[in-house]
Design an enzyme around this catalytic site. Sequence first.
Site, PDB file in Angstrom:
ATOM      1  N   MET A 113       0.829  -1.204   0.000  1.00 36.49           N
ATOM      2  CA  MET A 113       0.000   0.000   0.000  1.00 36.49           C
ATOM      3  C   MET A 113       0.867   1.259   0.000  1.00 36.49           C
ATOM      4  O   MET A 113       1.844   1.364   0.727  1.00 36.49           O
ATOM      5  CB  MET A 113      -0.884  -0.017   1.260  1.00 36.49           C
ATOM      6  CG  MET A 113      -1.703   1.231   1.493  1.00 36.49           C
ATOM      7  SD  MET A 113      -2.759   1.070   2.973  1.00 36.49           S
ATOM      8  CE  MET A 113      -1.532   0.889   4.266  1.00 36.49           C
ATOM      9  N   SER A 142       3.704  -6.706   1.983  1.00 35.63           N
ATOM     10  CA  SER A 142       2.528  -6.217   2.692  1.00 35.63           C
ATOM     11  C   SER A 142       1.260  -6.694   1.991  1.00 35.63           C
ATOM     12  O   SER A 142       1.127  -7.878   1.701  1.00 35.63           O
ATOM     13  CB  SER A 142       2.591  -4.689   2.818  1.00 35.63           C
ATOM     14  OG  SER A 142       1.725  -4.229   3.825  1.00 35.63           O
ATOM     15  N   GLN A 143       0.327  -5.789   1.625  1.00 39.50           N
ATOM     16  CA  GLN A 143      -0.931  -6.253   1.042  1.00 39.50           C
ATOM     17  C   GLN A 143      -0.738  -6.988  -0.284  1.00 39.50           C
ATOM     18  O   GLN A 143      -1.574  -7.805  -0.681  1.00 39.50           O
ATOM     19  CB  GLN A 143      -1.905  -5.089   0.867  1.00 39.50           C
ATOM     20  CG  GLN A 143      -1.551  -4.095  -0.218  1.00 39.50           C
ATOM     21  CD  GLN A 143      -2.565  -2.958  -0.317  1.00 39.50           C
ATOM     22  OE1 GLN A 143      -3.316  -2.675   0.618  1.00 39.50           O
ATOM     23  NE2 GLN A 143      -2.601  -2.300  -1.466  1.00 39.50           N
ATOM     24  N   ASP A 159       6.633  -4.867  14.249  1.00 39.94           N
ATOM     25  CA  ASP A 159       5.766  -4.214  13.270  1.00 39.94           C
ATOM     26  C   ASP A 159       4.833  -3.226  13.957  1.00 39.94           C
ATOM     27  O   ASP A 159       4.092  -3.576  14.867  1.00 39.94           O
ATOM     28  CB  ASP A 159       4.942  -5.266  12.525  1.00 39.94           C
ATOM     29  CG  ASP A 159       4.459  -4.781  11.168  1.00 39.94           C
ATOM     30  OD1 ASP A 159       3.980  -3.642  11.093  1.00 39.94           O
ATOM     31  OD2 ASP A 159       4.570  -5.553  10.198  1.00 39.94           O
ATOM     32  N   HIS A 194       7.838  -2.918  10.068  1.00 38.68           N
ATOM     33  CA  HIS A 194       7.187  -3.400   8.855  1.00 38.68           C
ATOM     34  C   HIS A 194       8.095  -3.269   7.632  1.00 38.68           C
ATOM     35  O   HIS A 194       8.556  -2.173   7.308  1.00 38.68           O
ATOM     36  CB  HIS A 194       5.891  -2.621   8.634  1.00 38.68           C
ATOM     37  CG  HIS A 194       4.998  -3.218   7.593  1.00 38.68           C
ATOM     38  ND1 HIS A 194       4.501  -4.496   7.693  1.00 38.68           N
ATOM     39  CD2 HIS A 194       4.512  -2.722   6.433  1.00 38.68           C
ATOM     40  CE1 HIS A 194       3.737  -4.766   6.650  1.00 38.68           C
ATOM     41  NE2 HIS A 194       3.743  -3.703   5.860  1.00 38.68           N
TER      42      HIS A 194
END
Length: 303
Positions: A38, A112-113, A230, A286
């Site tokens: 993202m 991530s996503q 994270d 993250h």
Amino acid sequence: MVLSSTLSLIAVSGCVLLLCGSSCASNDTIPLVIWHGMGDSCCNPLSMGAMKKMVEEEVPGIYVLSLMIGKSVLEDTENGFFMDVNEQVSFVCHQLAQDPKLKGGYNAMGFSQGSQFLRAVAQRCPYPPMKNLISVGGQHQGVYGLPRCPGESSHICDWIRKKLNSGAYTDAVQKHLVQAQYWHDPLNDDLYKKYSLFLADINQERVVNETYKKNLMSLNKFVMVKFLKDTMVDPVDSEWFGFYKPGQAEEMETLMDSALYKEDRLGLAEMNKAGKLVFLATNGDHLQFTTEWFNEKLLPFLH
């Protein structure tokens, strides 16, 4: 920030910043497909663009496809917030099927996503075949909060948070906000299972699609990376397919304790018994890890 002698990958929102690097080596040439997180794009020279270049330099002859969702880098970035995830997955499946360099199969690495989106590709689109799926900070049981969303897009994040808090499972929000499609509210499980357009489908929450299960089980390895410090993913256990115990938002349960695993709706229990699931952890925030860690832990799965 974690630094190494050659390369540091640090998280800024959903992006990965590549500061420098070169030291790994490989003689294999299985193609690699990567999907950004993202707030990032396919070709950001400080993140995915640099990652693509590094892998190409360190694995001679490899073909690396960094996915662009749309016709431009700007579109790609915006689509990470606003394009229906199911449409994104279909777009990618068509792109992969049309690429002659991938017809023999490929490895996939999501950030991530992008990780759960690539898992949907594995489940829905078996041709060309995905060999290994590497999830770097992916949220496979979704999120229930956006602590940092990304930081440099605070106005977008504030708007997203308001939409999610006011009605994540309304038709308008589900169709037009990417993060709503993997929003998992443990206090409203019925709403999640009924109205989630993406995550509830790929996690087999309504019905068991045997094709999804068969396709995922065809992976050689499904690697999940969890970032122990994270501050962006909530809950962080989602990166290992864990989540809150049903009906509350305090106590966690592991993948192995979940109904999804015990009922084996995705085939993860069988995959685990076969040694196909790999759980890795690093102490970074993250998407923060060093080149040494990447070379030791992830590079072997690109062979």
